[in-house]
Design a protein around this motif. Structure first.
Motif, short mmCIF file in Angstrom:
data_model
loop_
_atom_site.label_atom_id
_atom_site.label_comp_id
_atom_site.label_asym_id
_atom_site.label_seq_id
_atom_site.Cartn_x
_atom_site.Cartn_y
_atom_site.Cartn_z
N PRO A 43 -7.58 -32.03 -26.82
CA PRO A 43 -7.01 -33.35 -26.56
C PRO A 43 -6.19 -33.45 -25.27
CG PRO A 43 -6.50 -32.66 -28.79
CD PRO A 43 -7.10 -31.50 -28.09
N LEU A 44 -5.86 -32.34 -24.67
CA LEU A 44 -5.22 -32.37 -23.35
C LEU A 44 -6.23 -32.16 -22.24
CD1 LEU A 44 -1.99 -30.32 -24.10
CD2 LEU A 44 -2.10 -32.73 -23.52
N TRP A 45 -7.19 -31.26 -22.43
CA TRP A 45 -8.18 -30.92 -21.42
C TRP A 45 -9.07 -32.10 -21.07
CZ3 TRP A 45 -9.34 -27.44 -17.85
CH2 TRP A 45 -10.65 -27.34 -17.41
N TRP A 46 -9.79 -32.65 -22.05
CA TRP A 46 -10.78 -33.70 -21.76
C TRP A 46 -10.15 -35.00 -21.25
CZ3 TRP A 46 -15.09 -31.81 -20.60
CH2 TRP A 46 -15.59 -30.69 -21.25
N PRO A 47 -9.10 -35.54 -21.89
CA PRO A 47 -8.46 -36.72 -21.31
C PRO A 47 -7.85 -36.44 -19.93
CG PRO A 47 -7.87 -36.54 -23.60
CD PRO A 47 -8.57 -35.28 -23.23
N GLY A 48 -7.37 -35.20 -19.73
CA GLY A 48 -6.84 -34.84 -18.41
C GLY A 48 -7.91 -34.89 -17.34
N LEU A 49 -9.09 -34.34 -17.65
CA LEU A 49 -10.19 -34.41 -16.70
C LEU A 49 -10.64 -35.84 -16.46
CD1 LEU A 49 -12.44 -31.34 -17.60
CD2 LEU A 49 -10.77 -31.58 -15.76
N LEU A 50 -10.66 -36.65 -17.52
CA LEU A 50 -11.02 -38.07 -17.36
C LEU A 50 -10.01 -38.80 -16.48
CD1 LEU A 50 -12.86 -40.44 -18.14
CD2 LEU A 50 -11.41 -40.77 -20.14
N ALA A 51 -8.73 -38.55 -16.71
CA ALA A 51 -7.69 -39.19 -15.88
C ALA A 51 -7.77 -38.71 -14.43
CB ALA A 51 -6.31 -38.90 -16.46
N ALA A 52 -8.11 -37.42 -14.22
CA ALA A 52 -8.27 -36.91 -12.86
C ALA A 52 -9.47 -37.54 -12.18
CB ALA A 52 -8.41 -35.39 -12.88
N ALA A 53 -10.55 -37.76 -12.93
CA ALA A 53 -11.74 -38.41 -12.37
C ALA A 53 -11.44 -39.85 -11.99
CB ALA A 53 -12.90 -38.35 -13.36
N VAL A 54 -10.69 -40.54 -12.83
CA VAL A 54 -10.28 -41.91 -12.48
C VAL A 54 -9.43 -41.89 -11.22
CG1 VAL A 54 -8.81 -43.83 -13.23
CG2 VAL A 54 -10.42 -42.82 -14.83
N GLY A 55 -8.53 -40.91 -11.14
CA GLY A 55 -7.67 -40.80 -9.96
C GLY A 55 -8.44 -40.47 -8.69
N THR A 109 -0.29 -35.80 -35.87
CA THR A 109 1.13 -35.78 -35.57
C THR A 109 1.41 -36.11 -34.10
OG1 THR A 109 1.47 -34.09 -37.26
CG2 THR A 109 3.20 -34.33 -35.64
N HIS A 110 0.51 -35.70 -33.21
CA HIS A 110 0.73 -35.85 -31.77
C HIS A 110 -0.09 -36.97 -31.13
CE1 HIS A 110 2.14 -31.76 -32.61
NE2 HIS A 110 2.97 -31.97 -31.61
N ARG A 111 -0.77 -37.79 -31.91
CA ARG A 111 -1.69 -38.76 -31.30
C ARG A 111 -1.01 -39.74 -30.36
NH1 ARG A 111 -2.00 -40.37 -36.90
NH2 ARG A 111 -0.67 -42.18 -37.21
N TRP A 112 0.18 -40.22 -30.67
CA TRP A 112 0.83 -41.20 -29.79
C TRP A 112 1.34 -40.53 -28.53
CZ3 TRP A 112 -0.79 -45.68 -30.71
CH2 TRP A 112 -1.07 -46.08 -32.00
N TRP A 113 1.81 -39.30 -28.66
CA TRP A 113 2.24 -38.56 -27.47
C TRP A 113 1.04 -38.32 -26.55
CZ3 TRP A 113 0.95 -33.99 -25.16
CH2 TRP A 113 1.82 -33.54 -24.18
N LEU A 114 -0.10 -37.94 -27.11
CA LEU A 114 -1.30 -37.70 -26.31
C LEU A 114 -1.77 -38.97 -25.63
CD1 LEU A 114 -3.17 -35.37 -28.81
CD2 LEU A 114 -2.22 -34.70 -26.61
N LEU A 115 -1.75 -40.09 -26.36
CA LEU A 115 -2.15 -41.37 -25.77
C LEU A 115 -1.21 -41.76 -24.63
CD1 LEU A 115 -3.99 -43.89 -25.80
CD2 LEU A 115 -2.38 -44.88 -27.44
N GLY A 116 0.10 -41.60 -24.86
CA GLY A 116 1.06 -41.91 -23.82
C GLY A 116 0.90 -41.04 -22.58
N ALA A 117 0.62 -39.76 -22.80
CA ALA A 117 0.43 -38.85 -21.66
C ALA A 117 -0.82 -39.23 -20.87
CB ALA A 117 0.32 -37.41 -22.16
N PHE A 118 -1.89 -39.61 -21.57
CA PHE A 118 -3.12 -40.02 -20.89
C PHE A 118 -2.88 -41.30 -20.07
CE2 PHE A 118 -6.95 -42.73 -20.98
CZ PHE A 118 -7.76 -41.97 -20.15
N LEU A 119 -2.21 -42.28 -20.67
CA LEU A 119 -1.94 -43.53 -19.96
C LEU A 119 -1.02 -43.30 -18.76
CD1 LEU A 119 -1.56 -46.01 -22.96
CD2 LEU A 119 -3.53 -45.73 -21.42
N ALA A 120 -0.05 -42.41 -18.92
CA ALA A 120 0.84 -42.10 -17.79
C ALA A 120 0.06 -41.40 -16.67
CB ALA A 120 1.99 -41.22 -18.25
N ALA A 121 -0.89 -40.53 -17.04
CA ALA A 121 -1.69 -39.84 -16.03
C ALA A 121 -2.58 -40.82 -15.27
CB ALA A 121 -2.53 -38.75 -16.68
#
Length: 189
Positions: A21-33, A97-109
């Protein structure tokens, strides 16, 4: 569960649960960037992102390793009546337990891509890679000692299997549970 029985979750599975949940959304956010020019420019953003990736990987992979080793050295054998939690249940509980934190981190990225393109996404991906590396190190220790490490579910706070409330690990043989050493799915033959 019988008298004195505990519910136990695999240490490596808890560590590894946050990797994807950190790796794939991180790569997606980097691709958007990479497609957003940003205030600092793509080259600076992606260079800063690569540096943040390495820093996050090192911090996540190598922090608290002494605590993990200390708990592993003092591990005791799991009781006959202890309940071993399935890998899927452990992963689902961590992610729920961490879904909202993960969503917030992805949106911030993704939002940060307008300042430093790709940097936030690569930071997330580095944290995910660090968790994979930490789980792999736990798996190597499990293989070398021919045991699997478990932790009481009621002692794990905020998804940390080496937190302050954890007093010690329990061990089982290498074939217990449905996850291989390191927390990956056990391959069926």
């Amino acid at each position: 569960m019988g008298r004195g029985a505990q519910s136990l979750a695999r240490v490596a599975v808890i560590v590894r649960a946050g990797a994807a949940p950190l790796w794939w959304p991180g790569l997606l956010a980097a691709a958007v960037g990479a497609f957003v020019p940003g205030l600092a420019g793509r080259r600076i953003g992606l260079t800063a992102g690569a540096a943040l990736f390495l820093v996050a990987l090192a911090l996540v992979a190598f922090t608290r390793n002494g605590r993990y080793a200390e708990l592993a050295r003092g591990a005791t054998r799991a009781g006959r009546g202890d309940f071993l939690q399935d890998r899927d249940v452990t992963v689902r509980n961590w992610r729920r337990t961490h879904r909202w934190w993960l969503l917030g981190a992805f949106l911030a990225a993704v939002a940060g891509a307008y300042v430093l393109p790709g940097a936030g996404g690569l930071l997330l991906a580095g944290a995910g890679a660090g968790l994979w590396l930490k789980a792999a190190r736990i798996g190597r220790r499990e293989r070398s000692e021919d045991v699997l490490y478990w932790v009481r579910v009621d002692r794990v706070e905020r998804g940390r299997p080496a937190g302050r409330r954890v007093e010690g690990y329990r061990t089982t043989g290498p074939m217990a549970g449905d996850a291989a050493p390191g927390g990956a799915r056990r391959r069926r033959r």
